[in-house]
Design a protein around this motif. Sequence first.
Motif, PDB file in Angstrom:
ATOM      1  N   ILE A 208    -122.484  59.017 -39.630  1.00 12.41           N
ATOM      2  CA  ILE A 208    -121.943  59.572 -38.388  1.00 12.41           C
ATOM      3  C   ILE A 208    -122.167  58.569 -37.261  1.00 12.41           C
ATOM      4  O   ILE A 208    -123.294  58.151 -37.002  1.00 12.41           O
ATOM      5  N   PHE A 209    -121.088  58.206 -36.599  1.00 12.24           N
ATOM      6  CA  PHE A 209    -121.150  57.371 -35.399  1.00 12.24           C
ATOM      7  C   PHE A 209    -120.225  58.049 -34.386  1.00 12.24           C
ATOM      8  O   PHE A 209    -119.014  58.040 -34.534  1.00 12.24           O
ATOM      9  N   SER A 210    -120.812  58.638 -33.361  1.00  8.45           N
ATOM     10  CA  SER A 210    -120.029  59.408 -32.402  1.00  8.45           C
ATOM     11  C   SER A 210    -119.755  58.592 -31.149  1.00  8.45           C
ATOM     12  O   SER A 210    -120.310  57.515 -30.943  1.00  8.45           O
ATOM     13  N   ASP A 211    -118.898  59.166 -30.288  1.00  4.52           N
ATOM     14  CA  ASP A 211    -118.660  58.535 -28.986  1.00  4.52           C
ATOM     15  C   ASP A 211    -119.285  59.355 -27.862  1.00  4.52           C
ATOM     16  O   ASP A 211    -118.838  59.301 -26.720  1.00  4.52           O
ATOM     17  N   ASP A 212    -120.342  60.109 -28.198  1.00  2.00           N
ATOM     18  CA  ASP A 212    -121.062  60.875 -27.179  1.00  2.00           C
ATOM     19  C   ASP A 212    -122.020  59.947 -26.430  1.00  2.00           C
ATOM     20  O   ASP A 212    -121.941  58.726 -26.543  1.00  2.00           O
ATOM     21  N   ARG A 213    -122.955  60.519 -25.683  1.00  2.00           N
ATOM     22  CA  ARG A 213    -123.846  59.683 -24.862  1.00  2.00           C
ATOM     23  C   ARG A 213    -124.671  58.725 -25.700  1.00  2.00           C
ATOM     24  O   ARG A 213    -124.941  57.586 -25.283  1.00  2.00           O
ATOM     25  N   ILE A 214    -125.084  59.154 -26.916  1.00  2.51           N
ATOM     26  CA  ILE A 214    -125.856  58.265 -27.791  1.00  2.51           C
ATOM     27  C   ILE A 214    -124.966  57.155 -28.322  1.00  2.51           C
ATOM     28  O   ILE A 214    -125.329  55.965 -28.294  1.00  2.51           O
ATOM     29  N   GLY A 215    -123.795  57.524 -28.838  1.00  2.00           N
ATOM     30  CA  GLY A 215    -122.870  56.521 -29.347  1.00  2.00           C
ATOM     31  C   GLY A 215    -122.456  55.526 -28.276  1.00  2.00           C
ATOM     32  O   GLY A 215    -122.352  54.313 -28.542  1.00  2.00           O
ATOM     33  N   GLN A 216    -122.226  56.011 -27.050  1.00  4.46           N
ATOM     34  CA  GLN A 216    -121.837  55.110 -25.965  1.00  4.46           C
ATOM     35  C   GLN A 216    -122.936  54.101 -25.664  1.00  4.46           C
ATOM     36  O   GLN A 216    -122.659  52.920 -25.416  1.00  4.46           O
ATOM     37  N   LYS A 217    -124.195  54.545 -25.675  1.00  5.44           N
ATOM     38  CA  LYS A 217    -125.307  53.626 -25.411  1.00  5.44           C
ATOM     39  C   LYS A 217    -125.367  52.517 -26.464  1.00  5.44           C
ATOM     40  O   LYS A 217    -125.577  51.347 -26.135  1.00  5.44           O
ATOM     41  N   VAL A 218    -125.161  52.897 -27.730  1.00  5.69           N
ATOM     42  CA  VAL A 218    -125.198  51.891 -28.800  1.00  5.69           C
ATOM     43  C   VAL A 218    -123.991  50.966 -28.691  1.00  5.69           C
ATOM     44  O   VAL A 218    -124.116  49.736 -28.839  1.00  5.69           O
ATOM     45  N   MET A 219    -122.813  51.515 -28.408  1.00  6.63           N
ATOM     46  CA  MET A 219    -121.617  50.673 -28.287  1.00  6.63           C
ATOM     47  C   MET A 219    -121.725  49.720 -27.110  1.00  6.63           C
ATOM     48  O   MET A 219    -121.257  48.574 -27.179  1.00  6.63           O
ATOM     49  N   GLU A 220    -122.333  50.176 -26.019  1.00  3.13           N
ATOM     50  CA  GLU A 220    -122.540  49.274 -24.873  1.00  3.13           C
ATOM     51  C   GLU A 220    -123.483  48.137 -25.235  1.00  3.13           C
ATOM     52  O   GLU A 220    -123.275  46.986 -24.810  1.00  3.13           O
ATOM     53  N   ALA A 221    -124.525  48.430 -26.023  1.00  3.81           N
ATOM     54  CA  ALA A 221    -125.445  47.375 -26.465  1.00  3.81           C
ATOM     55  C   ALA A 221    -124.722  46.370 -27.361  1.00  3.81           C
ATOM     56  O   ALA A 221    -124.950  45.153 -27.259  1.00  3.81           O
ATOM     57  N   LEU A 222    -123.853  46.876 -28.233  1.00  2.00           N
ATOM     58  CA  LEU A 222    -123.078  45.982 -29.097  1.00  2.00           C
ATOM     59  C   LEU A 222    -122.141  45.101 -28.265  1.00  2.00           C
ATOM     60  O   LEU A 222    -121.988  43.907 -28.546  1.00  2.00           O
ATOM     61  N   ALA A 223    -121.515  45.691 -27.254  1.00  2.00           N
ATOM     62  CA  ALA A 223    -120.628  44.904 -26.397  1.00  2.00           C
ATOM     63  C   ALA A 223    -121.402  43.806 -25.673  1.00  2.00           C
ATOM     64  O   ALA A 223    -120.918  42.669 -25.542  1.00  2.00           O
ATOM     65  N   ARG A 224    -122.605  44.127 -25.204  1.00  2.00           N
ATOM     66  CA  ARG A 224    -123.431  43.103 -24.544  1.00  2.00           C
ATOM     67  C   ARG A 224    -123.776  41.988 -25.529  1.00  2.00           C
ATOM     68  O   ARG A 224    -123.800  40.804 -25.163  1.00  2.00           O
ATOM     69  N   ALA A 225    -124.062  42.369 -26.781  1.00  2.00           N
ATOM     70  CA  ALA A 225    -124.397  41.359 -27.785  1.00  2.00           C
ATOM     71  C   ALA A 225    -123.215  40.431 -28.036  1.00  2.00           C
ATOM     72  O   ALA A 225    -123.384  39.207 -28.162  1.00  2.00           O
ATOM     73  N   VAL A 226    -122.022  41.001 -28.116  1.00  2.00           N
ATOM     74  CA  VAL A 226    -120.826  40.174 -28.355  1.00  2.00           C
ATOM     75  C   VAL A 226    -120.648  39.159 -27.234  1.00  2.00           C
ATOM     76  O   VAL A 226    -120.300  37.992 -27.483  1.00  2.00           O
ATOM     77  N   THR A 227    -120.884  39.566 -25.986  1.00  2.00           N
ATOM     78  CA  THR A 227    -120.720  38.636 -24.861  1.00  2.00           C
ATOM     79  C   THR A 227    -121.727  37.488 -24.935  1.00  2.00           C
ATOM     80  O   THR A 227    -121.479  36.420 -24.360  1.00  2.00           O
ATOM     81  N   ARG A 228    -122.845  37.692 -25.645  1.00  2.00           N
ATOM     82  CA  ARG A 228    -123.825  36.610 -25.823  1.00  2.00           C
ATOM     83  C   ARG A 228    -123.480  35.735 -27.017  1.00  2.00           C
ATOM     84  O   ARG A 228    -124.205  34.781 -27.315  1.00  2.00           O
TER      85      ARG A 228
END
Length: 475
Positions: free
Chosen positions: A149-169
């Motif tokens: 399970i990978f949701s787009d709720d507040r938990i999923g958004q926090k993880v996706m934002e971390a992944l996006a930050r990693a990609v920019t690095r």
Amino acid sequence: MHFNEGGTWALLYLASEWIIRLVMVIVVPVRRSPDAAKGWLLLAFFLPWPALVLYILIGRPSYPSWRIERVLQLPGLLRGALARTAPFSLPVAGSSVVVETRELVEKLGRFPALSGNQVELLPDYDKSINALIADIDRAEKHVHLLYFIFSDDRIGQKVMEALARAVTRGVTCRVLIDAVGSRPWGRNVIAQLTASGVSAHVVLPIKLRWHPARVDLRNHRKIAVIDGRVGYTGSQNIVASDFKPGIVNRELVARTQGPVTTQLQAVFAADWFLETQETLLIEDITPEQVSAGPVQAQVLPSGPDYPGSEIESLIVTLIYGAYKRVVMTTPYFIPDASLLKALETAALRGVDVHIVVSRVADHRLVNLAQRSYYDELLDAGVKIHLFGEGLLHAKSFTFDGGIGIVGSSNVDIRSFILNSEVSLIVYDQETTARLYAEQESCFASSELLDLSVWRVRPAVVKLCENLARLISPLL
């Protein structure tokens, strides 16, 4: 013959039902457990046509031919992990339970036991997610996530934002999510991850075609690996703990450092190849490992891609080998005959056997089926605890204080045979003591069932439980 006559059609329908019953008697028992065969045949006897349709959809625990061909290539993909961790492999010698268990797990899952690991247990839901995000924010090369399970709720958004930050690095991020487990959110999650530069794919997508694959063969694993050095596995998904209305999940995650993380990486790489046909070389995605701690540990992947019921075989073997104590926590408990007999036998010979299940039910039929087993277990001396503070979704096992298991596998037929699962086995007194302490905290939040009280529940409830048990091998 006048086919417009009701009697003729009724006769043809009756004949078709008996043909289905006879064919099912021949086909169903082939390479199937007696319990599962019994469930299918009972269904076919009472409801032939619905049984036939259901059997075509979910009756055969096998993947389509293209996936089977890819599975045959997995041993070659795993050789890199074996070579990478060879300096930490433990010798197979002697006759102790730990040594024999290590050898059994290696034969079942292909990975040897390894020294030099650190294992941290994370029972707090938010702290586990925050630790994962912190590790993603420290990533330098690769982040790999595989979740049922990978949701787009507040938990999923926090993880996706971390992944996006990693990609920019400049970090390469890869994500796999199960098509059914993540169905309500999957399209949005894949779109958002892809837009941020993450390579994201749906696992086992459902496609309507002739000779369809079983839609209920799912990837139930929960794995995260960061830079090949830090790993996560356990019961927790990327979703809020209260994503089911009125229910709060209690989870357990193991965070690993050391060579055993390479085995988690290899499981991810194998699933990535099965879904994308892209080969991730372990040498490219895992650094040379160094000792991170004193824990001996081993990863056991299981599921239809492997030859047998791996995790169940391990659990049954450890129960028979236990001499002091066996404790398991699981949200779903539907044992087959071998596991049921192992638990009863252990209790009868004096082993202190505890099973912790939830009072809260998020799957009513499954809950009714599992309740049907309580009477005979209690009668044999097994202690059953009903957890009362939310849904105990954690899957953990301890055996005699020396062997502990944390993973994604429930104690039911689905996890043992149908789902792809992953388990971390630790051979360490201190880590197992911490795991048992977590299990004890579940005791404190549970009601210990009393056999005499349990037996006075209403007759109609007992009837519903027994009816659910008849089809429990199909759940």
